[in-house]
Design a protein around this motif. Sequence first.
Motif, PDB file in Angstrom:
ATOM      1  N   SER A  55       0.850  -1.186   0.000  1.00 58.99           N
ATOM      2  CA  SER A  55       0.000   0.000   0.000  1.00 58.99           C
ATOM      3  C   SER A  55       0.885   1.235   0.000  1.00 58.99           C
ATOM      4  N   SER A  56       0.529   2.221  -0.816  1.00 62.81           N
ATOM      5  CA  SER A  56       1.343   3.433  -0.894  1.00 62.81           C
ATOM      6  C   SER A  56       1.366   4.186   0.431  1.00 62.81           C
ATOM      7  N   LYS A  57       0.330   4.028   1.253  1.00 61.11           N
ATOM      8  CA  LYS A  57       0.253   4.765   2.517  1.00 61.11           C
ATOM      9  C   LYS A  57       0.895   4.011   3.671  1.00 61.11           C
ATOM     10  N   TYR A  58       0.702   2.691   3.733  1.00 59.77           N
ATOM     11  CA  TYR A  58       1.150   1.931   4.901  1.00 59.77           C
ATOM     12  C   TYR A  58       2.284   0.950   4.603  1.00 59.77           C
ATOM     13  N   GLY A  59       2.698   0.850   3.362  1.00 62.25           N
ATOM     14  CA  GLY A  59       3.729  -0.127   3.037  1.00 62.25           C
ATOM     15  C   GLY A  59       3.127  -1.518   2.931  1.00 62.25           C
ATOM     16  N   TYR A  60       3.802  -2.514   3.485  1.00 57.20           N
ATOM     17  CA  TYR A  60       3.340  -3.894   3.366  1.00 57.20           C
ATOM     18  C   TYR A  60       2.215  -4.169   4.363  1.00 57.20           C
ATOM     19  N   VAL A  61       1.135  -4.786   3.843  1.00 58.27           N
ATOM     20  CA  VAL A  61      -0.026  -5.120   4.672  1.00 58.27           C
ATOM     21  C   VAL A  61      -0.486  -6.533   4.329  1.00 58.27           C
ATOM     22  N   ARG A  62      -1.276  -7.108   5.246  1.00 56.67           N
ATOM     23  CA  ARG A  62      -1.919  -8.393   4.986  1.00 56.67           C
ATOM     24  C   ARG A  62      -3.426  -8.180   5.027  1.00 56.67           C
ATOM     25  N   THR A  63      -4.120  -8.610   3.975  1.00 55.28           N
ATOM     26  CA  THR A  63      -5.571  -8.448   3.933  1.00 55.28           C
ATOM     27  C   THR A  63      -6.223  -9.280   5.035  1.00 55.28           C
TER      28      THR A  63
ATOM     29  N   CYS B  76      -7.052  -4.343   6.650  1.00 54.54           N
ATOM     30  CA  CYS B  76      -5.727  -4.951   6.510  1.00 54.54           C
ATOM     31  C   CYS B  76      -4.927  -4.766   7.792  1.00 54.54           C
ATOM     32  N   ILE B  77      -4.017  -5.691   8.018  1.00 51.68           N
ATOM     33  CA  ILE B  77      -3.082  -5.605   9.135  1.00 51.68           C
ATOM     34  C   ILE B  77      -1.763  -5.056   8.605  1.00 51.68           C
ATOM     35  N   VAL B  78      -1.292  -3.963   9.194  1.00 58.21           N
ATOM     36  CA  VAL B  78      -0.006  -3.386   8.797  1.00 58.21           C
ATOM     37  C   VAL B  78       1.106  -4.249   9.377  1.00 58.21           C
ATOM     38  N   LEU B  79       2.018  -4.678   8.516  1.00 53.84           N
ATOM     39  CA  LEU B  79       3.115  -5.529   8.975  1.00 53.84           C
ATOM     40  C   LEU B  79       4.111  -4.699   9.769  1.00 53.84           C
TER      41      LEU B  79
ATOM     42  N   GLN C 226      -1.858  -3.108  14.069  1.00 50.29           N
ATOM     43  CA  GLN C 226      -2.526  -1.934  13.519  1.00 50.29           C
ATOM     44  C   GLN C 226      -3.402  -2.377  12.359  1.00 50.29           C
ATOM     45  N   ILE C 227      -4.709  -2.142  12.479  1.00 52.83           N
ATOM     46  CA  ILE C 227      -5.652  -2.520  11.436  1.00 52.83           C
ATOM     47  C   ILE C 227      -6.126  -1.254  10.731  1.00 52.83           C
ATOM     48  N   VAL C 228      -6.031  -1.253   9.406  1.00 55.34           N
ATOM     49  CA  VAL C 228      -6.398  -0.077   8.618  1.00 55.34           C
ATOM     50  C   VAL C 228      -7.392  -0.488   7.543  1.00 55.34           C
ATOM     51  N   THR C 229      -8.127   0.486   7.023  1.00 53.91           N
ATOM     52  CA  THR C 229      -9.099   0.256   5.958  1.00 53.91           C
ATOM     53  C   THR C 229      -8.562   0.829   4.659  1.00 53.91           C
ATOM     54  N   LEU C 230      -8.519   0.002   3.613  1.00 55.39           N
ATOM     55  CA  LEU C 230      -7.942   0.420   2.341  1.00 55.39           C
ATOM     56  C   LEU C 230      -8.869   0.068   1.190  1.00 55.39           C
ATOM     57  N   LEU C 231      -8.899   0.937   0.191  1.00 52.94           N
ATOM     58  CA  LEU C 231      -9.586   0.606  -1.047  1.00 52.94           C
ATOM     59  C   LEU C 231      -8.821  -0.496  -1.764  1.00 52.94           C
ATOM     60  N   GLN C 232      -9.547  -1.344  -2.469  1.00 53.35           N
ATOM     61  CA  GLN C 232      -8.890  -2.448  -3.157  1.00 53.35           C
ATOM     62  C   GLN C 232      -7.881  -1.947  -4.185  1.00 53.35           C
TER      63      GLN C 232
END
Length: 401
Positions: A84-92, A116-119, A133-139
């Motif tokens: 993700s451009s905002k959070y880097g690597y994440v896991r859905t 998503c969970i921010v790694l 850290q759990i964040v909400t991201l557009l697909q």
Amino acid sequence: MTEPTSNIAQLQILNDKTKEQQEEQLWREVEEGDFYMFERPLVAMCHENDEQQPIQQIIKKQNIIRINKKQSEFQVKPGQMYFSSKYGYVRTFKYFDNKEQSHAMLTFIDEPIWECIVLQNNMDKKEKTNEQQIVTLLQNDLRQHIQLDLVIHVDDEIYKSEYRVDILKKTLDLIRCIEKLYQIQAILLYKNKRIVEEKTFQDQNIQDKAQILVLGSYHQKSHTIGSDIRRFKRFSEIRVGDSWYVGKDRWDGIVFQPKQSIQVHGIGIYMGIPEGQDFQICYKYHIEDQDGNNVMTSDLIEESVVLSQLQDEDLNNSDHIIWYKFQSFSLANGILVRKDHKFNIQMWVTLERCYYSESGSNYNQIDVNEDMDLFSIYDSQYCTNSTRVNRGIFPGIIYSL
């Protein structure tokens, strides 16, 4: 001779170039999805006698201007890693389609959304916690690929390329691609650490648009301490009865411009006062062309200087000099500085005071130097602690030809 239209497409005219220049530039497809831009005479040469030369031979004769890779569509799945451009690597983690009105954002956005969970390896050490850290991201913000900006040093040549890579692929694939393309043996560095071949880009937290330094050679060579490794002193004498104030964030800097291509392996540092102190060194270097344009800039590098671990030849007690070899680069490679390019280094140390000199005006006349006329030395714009050509705390540079 007519060029094969199946493999060559004319480059679209750009606004900042003339039509005549555009007619000399072509895109050429060398394998499915990969395009390279070459000058027209080179392309014509490649098809001489109706025989197409291997792409490796072409690359050795002409710098690549840009590499494009076609983007393939992919399906986002739960439990997978993305960038993700905002959070880097994440896991859905959890998926919301546009029919699940329970999610607040879906009232305004007609697009699939993922929790998503921010790694943790993306975060600064100070920010890491035991909580996820759990964040909400557009697909559309979830990507399988990142772009890398490569600065490729091959003997006396420097290339710049852009590569698009799959974050879950091993970096070995990229290394093998570069070695095949340039016909070299290469090592890749990210933030001054060697990239591990058997790990993925995500494993090593390599970010989008990261600058990757590639060190390679057409002819492998090794440097032996005492033979190929040389030292250039820029001061003829030490300042007696005085000291130079140093410390964290007190940046000293200087510029070395060689008259032939060299590999830089380290720098001279004056010993602390009182002597015998171990300390931390933090440095950053910039490679600039002869006009002062930046070719590359390193990250901040912090290393420990432990005097008991240094070899005897690295300690010049009579001149109070520590000949410090960079720990982030192996002696076999060093930092390539091409002829007439500039090695602009800035540094601070965790000492309070150290020795210094004011005898640098005649640096090209110091007869202990094996290559007296090799370097031109200039003030650095990054210096905030008064080091200049004639004075300061950088007594020299360690290099090989």
